[in-house]
Motif scaffolding. Structure first.
Motif, mmCIF file in Angstrom:
data_model
loop_
_atom_site.group_PDB
_atom_site.id
_atom_site.type_symbol
_atom_site.label_atom_id
_atom_site.label_comp_id
_atom_site.label_asym_id
_atom_site.label_seq_id
_atom_site.Cartn_x
_atom_site.Cartn_y
_atom_site.Cartn_z
ATOM 1 N N GLU A 30 0.830 -1.211 0.000
ATOM 2 C CA GLU A 30 0.000 0.000 0.000
ATOM 3 C C GLU A 30 0.861 1.256 0.000
ATOM 4 O O GLU A 30 0.519 2.248 -0.639
ATOM 5 N N TYR A 31 1.983 1.222 0.738
ATOM 6 C CA TYR A 31 2.889 2.371 0.728
ATOM 7 C C TYR A 31 3.391 2.621 -0.689
ATOM 8 O O TYR A 31 3.400 3.748 -1.168
ATOM 9 N N PHE A 32 3.834 1.540 -1.359
ATOM 10 C CA PHE A 32 4.372 1.705 -2.707
ATOM 11 C C PHE A 32 3.303 2.156 -3.696
ATOM 12 O O PHE A 32 3.610 2.852 -4.658
ATOM 13 N N GLU A 33 2.047 1.802 -3.467
ATOM 14 C CA GLU A 33 0.952 2.241 -4.336
ATOM 15 C C GLU A 33 0.536 3.685 -4.052
ATOM 16 O O GLU A 33 0.261 4.448 -4.972
ATOM 17 N N GLN A 34 0.466 4.071 -2.782
ATOM 18 C CA GLN A 34 -0.097 5.359 -2.374
ATOM 19 C C GLN A 34 0.902 6.510 -2.341
ATOM 20 O O GLN A 34 0.505 7.663 -2.424
ATOM 21 N N CYS A 35 2.179 6.216 -2.191
ATOM 22 C CA CYS A 35 3.176 7.262 -1.950
ATOM 23 C C CYS A 35 4.130 7.413 -3.135
ATOM 24 O O CYS A 35 4.651 6.417 -3.636
ATOM 25 N N GLU A 36 4.376 8.646 -3.536
ATOM 26 C CA GLU A 36 5.393 8.903 -4.555
ATOM 27 C C GLU A 36 6.780 8.856 -3.932
ATOM 28 O O GLU A 36 7.756 8.582 -4.625
ATOM 29 N N GLN A 37 6.842 9.180 -2.657
ATOM 30 C CA GLN A 37 8.107 9.167 -1.919
ATOM 31 C C GLN A 37 7.899 8.382 -0.634
ATOM 32 O O GLN A 37 6.881 8.551 0.039
ATOM 33 N N ILE A 38 8.872 7.548 -0.297
ATOM 34 C CA ILE A 38 8.848 6.837 0.985
ATOM 35 C C ILE A 38 10.262 6.911 1.536
ATOM 36 O O ILE A 38 11.208 6.456 0.886
ATOM 37 N N PHE A 39 10.400 7.525 2.724
ATOM 38 C CA PHE A 39 11.731 7.621 3.315
ATOM 39 C C PHE A 39 11.632 7.766 4.828
ATOM 40 O O PHE A 39 10.554 8.000 5.384
ATOM 41 N N VAL A 40 12.781 7.595 5.478
ATOM 42 C CA VAL A 40 12.880 7.772 6.925
ATOM 43 C C VAL A 40 13.719 9.017 7.164
ATOM 44 O O VAL A 40 14.814 9.158 6.612
ATOM 45 N N ALA A 41 13.192 9.948 7.961
ATOM 46 C CA ALA A 41 13.919 11.177 8.273
ATOM 47 C C ALA A 41 13.590 11.605 9.701
ATOM 48 O O ALA A 41 12.560 11.234 10.257
ATOM 49 N N ARG A 42 14.478 12.387 10.269
ATOM 50 C CA ARG A 42 14.313 12.908 11.630
ATOM 51 C C ARG A 42 13.748 14.321 11.570
ATOM 52 O O ARG A 42 14.114 15.107 10.697
ATOM 53 N N LEU A 43 12.857 14.628 12.495
ATOM 54 C CA LEU A 43 12.325 15.983 12.623
ATOM 55 C C LEU A 43 13.374 16.807 13.373
ATOM 56 O O LEU A 43 13.717 16.484 14.508
ATOM 57 N N VAL A 44 13.911 17.839 12.726
ATOM 58 C CA VAL A 44 15.022 18.585 13.324
ATOM 59 C C VAL A 44 14.604 19.874 14.022
ATOM 60 O O VAL A 44 15.348 20.401 14.845
ATOM 61 N N ASP A 45 13.434 20.391 13.715
ATOM 62 C CA ASP A 45 12.929 21.555 14.445
ATOM 63 C C ASP A 45 11.418 21.619 14.295
ATOM 64 O O ASP A 45 10.839 20.874 13.522
ATOM 65 N N GLY A 46 10.801 22.476 15.051
ATOM 66 C CA GLY A 46 9.351 22.601 14.977
ATOM 67 C C GLY A 46 8.885 23.915 15.558
ATOM 68 O O GLY A 46 9.551 24.494 16.411
ATOM 69 N N LYS A 47 7.748 24.400 15.068
ATOM 70 C CA LYS A 47 7.188 25.641 15.620
ATOM 71 C C LYS A 47 5.675 25.620 15.486
ATOM 72 O O LYS A 47 5.110 24.980 14.601
ATOM 73 N N TYR A 48 5.028 26.315 16.399
ATOM 74 C CA TYR A 48 3.573 26.478 16.356
ATOM 75 C C TYR A 48 3.263 27.722 15.551
ATOM 76 O O TYR A 48 3.921 28.745 15.687
ATOM 77 N N MET A 49 2.252 27.610 14.705
ATOM 78 C CA MET A 49 1.818 28.741 13.895
ATOM 79 C C MET A 49 0.301 28.768 13.909
ATOM 80 O O MET A 49 -0.331 27.754 14.183
#
Length: 145
Positions: A30-49
């Protein structure tokens, strides 16, 4: 005591929203069917908006965070500037992105990638994220990539 809390919640008139999605977790195919990109990455920062709202709705906060270069790519290419984003509208569907955590990301070539309970993008440490990652690795080997 429980009855008292329930009565207070009912009388408070507070808006709450439920989230419902299939209990069935996505599988590698399902991932390969539904996603154009599939990868593992770390969230390096975040902010509320504050998100823009329509005329009849009040604005709600969103959380937006930058992703690191992927540690593993299963499909497609990582686009510099891609980020995770989730709305905080008061439902149980949202998932607040956590800085420092690794995410299994399902992208479709857009800069903003949604994170919510029922989405394909999810933290590796919950909702069977690690199990899905193992299935993706096995599927990748099966395809000879």
């Amino acid at each position: 005591m429980k009855l008292f809390i329930i009565i207070i919640l009912l009388l408070s008139g507070a808006n709450t929203y439920a989230c419902s999605c299939d209990d069935k977790k996505p599988i590698a195919e399902e991932y390969f069917e539904q996603c154009e990109q599939i990868f593992v990455a770390r969230l390096v920062d975040g902010k509320y908006m504050e998100a823009q709202s329509s005329e009849n709705e009040s604005p709600f906060p969103i959380v937006k965070g930058s992703l690191s270069e992927p540690s593993e790519i299963f499909k497609g290419k990582f686009l510099v500037g891609q980020h995770l984003e989730t709305g905080m509208a008061g439902t149980s569907c949202e998932s607040t992105p956590v800085v420092g955590e690794e995410y299994l990301v399902c992208g479709n070539g857009e800069s903003s990638i949604s994170v919510a309970q029922c989405d394909f993008t999810l933290p590796l440490n919950w909702n069977s994220g690690g199990d899905i990652l193992k299935l993706l690795r096995a599927h990748k080997v099966k395809l000879g990539k």
